[in-house]
Design a protein around this motif. Structure first.
Motif, PDB file in Angstrom:
ATOM      1  N   VAL A 136       0.863  -1.181   0.000  1.00 53.85           N
ATOM      2  CA  VAL A 136       0.000   0.000   0.000  1.00 53.85           C
ATOM      3  C   VAL A 136       0.896   1.226   0.000  1.00 53.85           C
ATOM      4  CG1 VAL A 136      -1.735   1.323   1.263  1.00 53.85           C
ATOM      5  CG2 VAL A 136      -1.851  -1.166   1.263  1.00 53.85           C
ATOM      6  N   VAL A 137       0.685   2.111  -0.961  1.00 53.31           N
ATOM      7  CA  VAL A 137       1.461   3.346  -1.047  1.00 53.31           C
ATOM      8  C   VAL A 137       0.508   4.535  -1.039  1.00 53.31           C
ATOM      9  CG1 VAL A 137       3.383   2.281  -2.278  1.00 53.31           C
ATOM     10  CG2 VAL A 137       1.456   3.212  -3.575  1.00 53.31           C
ATOM     11  N   LYS A 138       1.045   5.719  -1.005  1.00 50.89           N
ATOM     12  CA  LYS A 138       0.216   6.908  -0.996  1.00 50.89           C
ATOM     13  C   LYS A 138      -0.623   6.974  -2.277  1.00 50.89           C
ATOM     14  CE  LYS A 138       0.354  11.937  -0.580  1.00 50.89           C
ATOM     15  NZ  LYS A 138       1.227  13.139  -0.454  1.00 50.89           N
ATOM     16  N   GLY A 139      -1.925   6.952  -2.103  1.00 48.75           N
ATOM     17  CA  GLY A 139      -2.818   7.090  -3.246  1.00 48.75           C
ATOM     18  C   GLY A 139      -3.243   5.806  -3.911  1.00 48.75           C
ATOM     19  N   LEU A 151      -1.780   0.911  -8.939  1.00 56.28           N
ATOM     20  CA  LEU A 151      -3.236   0.878  -9.037  1.00 56.28           C
ATOM     21  C   LEU A 151      -3.807   1.978  -8.140  1.00 56.28           C
ATOM     22  CD1 LEU A 151      -5.923  -0.398  -9.902  1.00 56.28           C
ATOM     23  CD2 LEU A 151      -5.619  -2.099  -8.088  1.00 56.28           C
ATOM     24  N   PRO A 152      -4.275   3.097  -8.717  1.00 51.88           N
ATOM     25  CA  PRO A 152      -4.832   4.190  -7.899  1.00 51.88           C
ATOM     26  C   PRO A 152      -6.033   3.725  -7.079  1.00 51.88           C
ATOM     27  CG  PRO A 152      -4.434   4.908 -10.162  1.00 51.88           C
ATOM     28  CD  PRO A 152      -4.276   3.419 -10.142  1.00 51.88           C
ATOM     29  N   ARG A 159     -16.620   1.635  -6.952  1.00 54.75           N
ATOM     30  CA  ARG A 159     -16.774   2.817  -6.107  1.00 54.75           C
ATOM     31  C   ARG A 159     -15.508   3.020  -5.294  1.00 54.75           C
ATOM     32  NH1 ARG A 159     -21.448  -0.027  -5.760  1.00 54.75           N
ATOM     33  NH2 ARG A 159     -23.303   0.939  -6.635  1.00 54.75           N
ATOM     34  N   ARG A 160     -15.339   4.233  -4.812  1.00 49.81           N
ATOM     35  CA  ARG A 160     -14.141   4.576  -4.055  1.00 49.81           C
ATOM     36  C   ARG A 160     -13.993   3.687  -2.826  1.00 49.81           C
ATOM     37  NH1 ARG A 160      -9.663   8.218  -4.683  1.00 49.81           N
ATOM     38  NH2 ARG A 160      -8.650   8.249  -2.653  1.00 49.81           N
ATOM     39  N   VAL A 186       3.764   2.331 -14.943  1.00 50.40           N
ATOM     40  CA  VAL A 186       2.669   1.464 -15.355  1.00 50.40           C
ATOM     41  C   VAL A 186       1.477   1.748 -14.440  1.00 50.40           C
ATOM     42  CG1 VAL A 186       1.857  -0.887 -15.734  1.00 50.40           C
ATOM     43  CG2 VAL A 186       4.277  -0.331 -16.076  1.00 50.40           C
ATOM     44  N   VAL A 187       0.390   2.226 -15.019  1.00 47.92           N
ATOM     45  CA  VAL A 187      -0.805   2.540 -14.236  1.00 47.92           C
ATOM     46  C   VAL A 187      -1.895   1.552 -14.611  1.00 47.92           C
ATOM     47  CG1 VAL A 187      -2.529   4.273 -13.627  1.00 47.92           C
ATOM     48  CG2 VAL A 187      -0.183   4.966 -14.162  1.00 47.92           C
ATOM     49  N   LEU A 188      -2.527   0.959 -13.599  1.00 41.25           N
ATOM     50  CA  LEU A 188      -3.534  -0.074 -13.805  1.00 41.25           C
ATOM     51  C   LEU A 188      -4.911   0.416 -13.371  1.00 41.25           C
ATOM     52  CD1 LEU A 188      -1.526  -3.031 -12.224  1.00 41.25           C
ATOM     53  CD2 LEU A 188      -1.540  -2.305 -14.625  1.00 41.25           C
TER      54      LEU A 188
END
Length: 437
Positions: A136-139, A151-152, A159-160, A186-188
């Motif tokens: 788990v990282v920031k954001g 993965l944002p 849902r959030r 790389v954004v997922l």
């Protein structure tokens, strides 16, 4: 290659026969040594594992060293959790010979290079990647897909999601939405994968959903204009007007997130993939119930809820209000409703019309003073002497000392009874005109 004994000690393969075809031993040695350069990917066997490094036999003149930090894209890993003795793995050559003469290798960079090629192909094909959540990282989250995929948090679910820690260790699938090798970026999006996966399921779900049928679901969110209900794969909307037969100031006064409810399907829009639901249709319609248990000419007890220029609204049941037109307030002319009643006042009224289709009830205060049949729910509050043989209310005998108003309903009714000597009662066929007070 050699072998490992029960304790994991590596033993080189002994030469038991002269099987060399080469002219000299030196030629054989030269031919057995692999040829590679810095940046090449080589394959070898794990021959030793220490806390801070792993030795890999790649057929070179000496084993290659993989520092612990070069074993995995995960941070602070135990080498024993990444490789085992005898494993055949790939590694990228960092240095053919460092200042100490060692061959330095990297397992994670070989994995990284292989992964980039695979991931680029998956991105071109609009495919899906799969891997465990490792951090788990920031954001957001880091997903191991051969390299560190970000993965944002906003793209984890449909849902959030507020709490991300429970996802660590879970293997998830996601779409690649951004890929930049130069920036190692790389954004997922798992949400994109969920939407794509559910699109076909939604089509089947909607096709099998028919207006009029009832389904059970769970309230997933509450907004100003209504509440969304998860029907098991898709959400439907209960508009605020369909939450209750009563007036609703805000949907949260009727339902809360997590509530399990039964709803009726009102409409299914296949093109827009929208489902309209009703909660009140699964409940008893108080207007229908009132119409079934009351009739025109009957007396009911109510409370003044609101005054308007043309009359007053009276609550005569749970969620049921009727109108006393200003012309039905008194036998004399009334200019303003407040000359006769005030909000909060309780009194008897007579039903003079029930329009179930338009949900309107017309009431009369002045006709209530004439007496009549009292609604069943109020009869127990009065003695039998107050009714004639047909059940019509005929009032009380004020001349007897035995009578004492026992309820608020009785006291309100008394306001409409003759209070001056010599005035006839309603059972004699004449109406008693209430005083101007």
């Amino acid at each position: 290659m050699g072998t490992f004994d029960a304790e994991g000690v590596y033993h080189p393969r002994p030469v038991v026969a002269d099987d060399l075809d080469e002219a000299t031993l030196e030629d054989a040695v030269v031919r057995s040594i692999v040829d590679f350069d810095d940046g090449d990917i080589v394959e070898g066997t794990v021959v030793k594992i220490d806390r801070d490094e792993v030795l890999l036999d790649i057929g070179f003149k000496s084993e290659g060293v993989i520092p612990a930090r070069e074993l995995s894209i995960r941070n602070d890993v135990d080498p024993y959790e990444v490789v085992s003795l005898g494993d055949r793995i790939e590694a990228l050559v960092l240095q053919k010979e460092d200042k100490e003469g060692r061959l330095v290798l990297s397992k994670k960079r070989a994995q990284y290079e292989r992964a980039w090629g695979t991931i680029e192909k998956i991105k071109e094909a609009n495919g899906v990647v799969k891997g465990p959540v490792i951090e788990v990282v920031k954001g957001g989250l880091i997903v191991d897909i051969g390299l560190r995929g970000f993965l944002p948090a906003s793209l984890v679910e449909l849902r959030r999601v507020r709490e991300l820690q429970p996802y660590v260790g879970r293997v998830i699938e996601a779409k690649i939405i951004e890929l930049d090798r130069n920036r190692n970026n790389v954004v997922l999006s798992r949400r994109a994968w969920l939407e794509e996966t559910q699109r076909e399921q939604r089509g089947d779900f909607l096709a099998n959903l028919k207006p009029g049928e009832r389904r059970r679901g769970v309230v997933s969110s509450v907004v100003n204009f209504g509440a969304f209900v998860d029907l098991g794969g898709m959400d439907g909307l209960i508009h605020v007007s369909e939450l209750s037969w009563k007036h609703v100031d805000h949907p949260s006064s009727v339902v809360q997130v997590g509530d399990e409810v039964e709803v009726e399907v009102l409409d299914v829009d296949l093109e827009k993939e929208r489902i309209s639901l009703s909660l009140k249709n699964t409940q008893v319609d108080p207007w229908q119930e009132f119409a079934n248990t009351h009739h025109v000419g009957e007396l009911v007890y109510g409370r003044i809820t609101k005054l308007v220029p043309f009359g007053a609204f009276v609550q005569v049941g749970d969620g049921i209000e009727g109108l006393v037109h200003i012309s039905e307030m008194a036998v004399h002319h009334v200019d303003l409703p407040e000359q006769v009643v005030q909000p909060g006042e309780e009194l008897w009224v007579k039903i003079i019309d029930i329009d179930l289709q338009r949900r309107r009830i017309s009431l009369s205060i002045k006709q209530a003073a004439e007496g009549g049949d009292v609604s069943a729910e109020y009869r127990d509050a009065f003695g039998e002497h107050a009714y004639d043989e047909q059940g019509n209310y005929i009032g009380y005998d004020y001349s007897t000392a035995e009578f004492t108003p026992e309820t608020e309903a009785q006291a309100a009714w008394a306001d409409y009874q003759p209070e001056v000597e010599g005035t006839t009662t309603a059972d004699e066929g004449q109406s008693a005109e209430p005083s101007d007070d």
